[in-house]
Design an enzyme around this catalytic site. Structure first.
Site: not given
Length: 497
Positions: A202-205, A277
């Site tokens: 995701n964006y944060a990761e 998911d």
């Protein structure tokens, strides 16, 4: 594979997928608000129900099953009540529990969400985060090694709950036969030595992988991800990086190809629990079935769009997905533009327009269309009618009739309106539509693009986007003719019989 997304839904059926990772029990406590608590300034709920759903790797497996694949869930659960409840939830989703390994030393991971009329008020997490025990790890690794010998795809789901100890990771690395690997991990760099086919942070990761701060606006986030393509690919070790942006869609990156942007639907939803998911399951399946990254991304975005409209940790509804893929956008078969499109002063959003024959939709088309949408809020695609295509391309074209070409275009999540035109140039449409932005491929220049002066005179601007090298309908047709001429096709094509 071409851009027939409905065909892709059929192609993924029956694929055998090993899902290994952190299985989570998602428990929902739903209540009716009855006032404020006297002990503290918090709402009081009358509990009216509770139910369990698959979370984490178990939810990925459940989505694979709903899409018609054959998942094998390999995960470790505790010998506790929550472990029994998770097994029941997995079985209820139609996924086998034979490969769930029990670890007596662990507490099953549970995420309890408290909701008032579908509004989530609180989440309580519990369960072991430490690495799985030695015996459980050995058993899981042995089962994974066996599954890798026969599956079509493996998906690693790492949410930081201790599944990927050395022995499990070693099974992936040293397998005698390893199918394509898809990774959904909070720390994608940990899987870099395995060279995944695709990773889905995701964006944060993704920004954590880059070592950069998170930005606020959707546009800034998209540019940040797209501009760091080379670095994200290098640090993840993956062939493809698909960065999900929650309600802002996703950006898909591949070396040597323009980035692809998809657009989320169902923005009215209050939560996107489980949508990541679903995206992971769908894009991995599509790629394993032979789809190009752009088509796989559109397929995954449409699948995730069916989830955010549902409460709780929902799974993809294949019937809803089929409806979306059959016609996501609005088709104007008669070529008439409604007043809400032509009222430039009152429409309140930027219109992007592009046009073409789109005879056999391929990854180059999808890439250009997804990037075109980024210039505004509404993407209108003009399509040459059959007679127009014959005049431009020759008497043997089009291969695909107009109605079907429009239907396939409308199935793309980035396309909002599809409208045909009979002339060889869309000048009449441009005059009526007065788009803020007119997009074409960079095989044109502004100087030799006939419509450019008209667009600029009407107050719009022209954007020329890079095309995908080696991708064209004409080349695809020539390749097919070459195959036929070489006599390589030895059996009749019975598709559809």
């Amino acid at each position: 594979m071409n851009g027939d997304l409905l065909g892709l839904l059929a192609a993924v059926r029956g694929l055998r997928v090993a899902v290994v990772g952190d299985a989570i029990l998602d428990r929902y406590l739903t209540g009716v608000p009855v006032g404020m608590c006297r002990e503290a300034p918090v709402p009081t709920l009358d509990l009216v129900g509770e139910h369990d759903q698959c979370g984490g790797a178990a939810n990925v497996a459940a989505n694979l099953r709903s899409l018609g694949a054959e998942p094998r869930l390999l995960a470790v659960v505790g010998a506790d009540t929550a472990g029994q409840q998770l097994r029941a939830a997995v079985a209820s989703a139609g996924v086998g529990t034979d490969h769930l390994v029990t670890d007596e030393s662990r507490a099953t991971v549970v995420k309890r969400r408290v909701l008032a009329q579908q509004q989530m008020l609180l989440r309580l997490d519990e369960g072991s985060k430490k690495p799985i025990g030695t015996a459980a790890a050995a058993e899981l690794a042995a089962r994974l090694t066996e599954e890798l010998l026969s599956c079509d795809l493996v998906i690693a789901c790492d949410y930081g709950y201790g599944t990927f100890v050395e022995s499990v990771t070693r099974s992936l690395a040293r397998s005698a036969r390893r199918p394509p690997l898809a990774v959904d991990s909070r720390t994608p760099a940990a899987f870099r030595p395995l060279h995944p086919a695709v990773v889905k942070p995701n964006y944060a990761e993704a920004v954590a992988l880059l070592g950069e701060p998170q930005l606020a606006s959707p546009g800034e986030r998209v540019r940040q991800v797209a501009d760091r393509e080379e670095l994200l690919l290098e640090r993840s070790g993956a062939d493809i990086v698909a960065v999900t942006l929650d309600r802002d869609g996703a950006v898909v990156l591949q070396a040597g190809r323009p980035s692809v942007r998809t657009y989320a639907t169902g923005r009215e939803a209050e939560t996107t629990v489980g949508a990541g998911d679903t995206f992971t399951a769908a894009i991995a399946l599509a790629l394993a079935a032979g789809a190009d990254p752009a088509s796989a991304a559109e397929f995954a975005s449409a699948a995730a769009g069916t989830v955010v409209r549902q409460p709780g940790t929902a799974i993809c509804d294949p019937a809803e997905l089929r409806r979306r893929l059959a016609g996501t956008g609005t088709i104007l078969p008669g070529g008439e533009l409604p007043a809400w499109l032509t009222d430039v002063a009152g429409r309140g959003y930027r219109v992007v327009f592009t046009n073409g024959c789109f005879d056999i939709l391929h990854g180059g088309h999808v890439s250009l269309l997804s990037r075109a949408k980024a210039f505004g809020e509404l993407l209108v695609v003009g399509v040459n009618a059959d007679e127009s295509v014959r005049r431009l391309k020759g008497p043997s074209r089009p291969v695909i009739p107009l109605a079907e070409r429009m239907r396939v275009l409308a199935a793309l999540g980035c396309v909002d309106v599809v409208v045909p035109f009979d002339a060889d140039s869309p000048t009449e449409l441009i005059e009526r539509l007065r788009p803020e932005v007119y997009v074409k491929g960079d095989d044109y220049t502004v100087a030799n693009l006939p419509e450019a002066p008209l667009v600029e005179r009407l107050g719009g601007r022209v954007e020329l986007l890079s095309t995908v090298d080696g991708r064209s309908t004409t080349k695809i047709i020539r390749d097919i003719h070459a195959l036929s001429a070489d006599g390589r096709r030895t059996v009749p094509d019975r598709k559809g019989v």
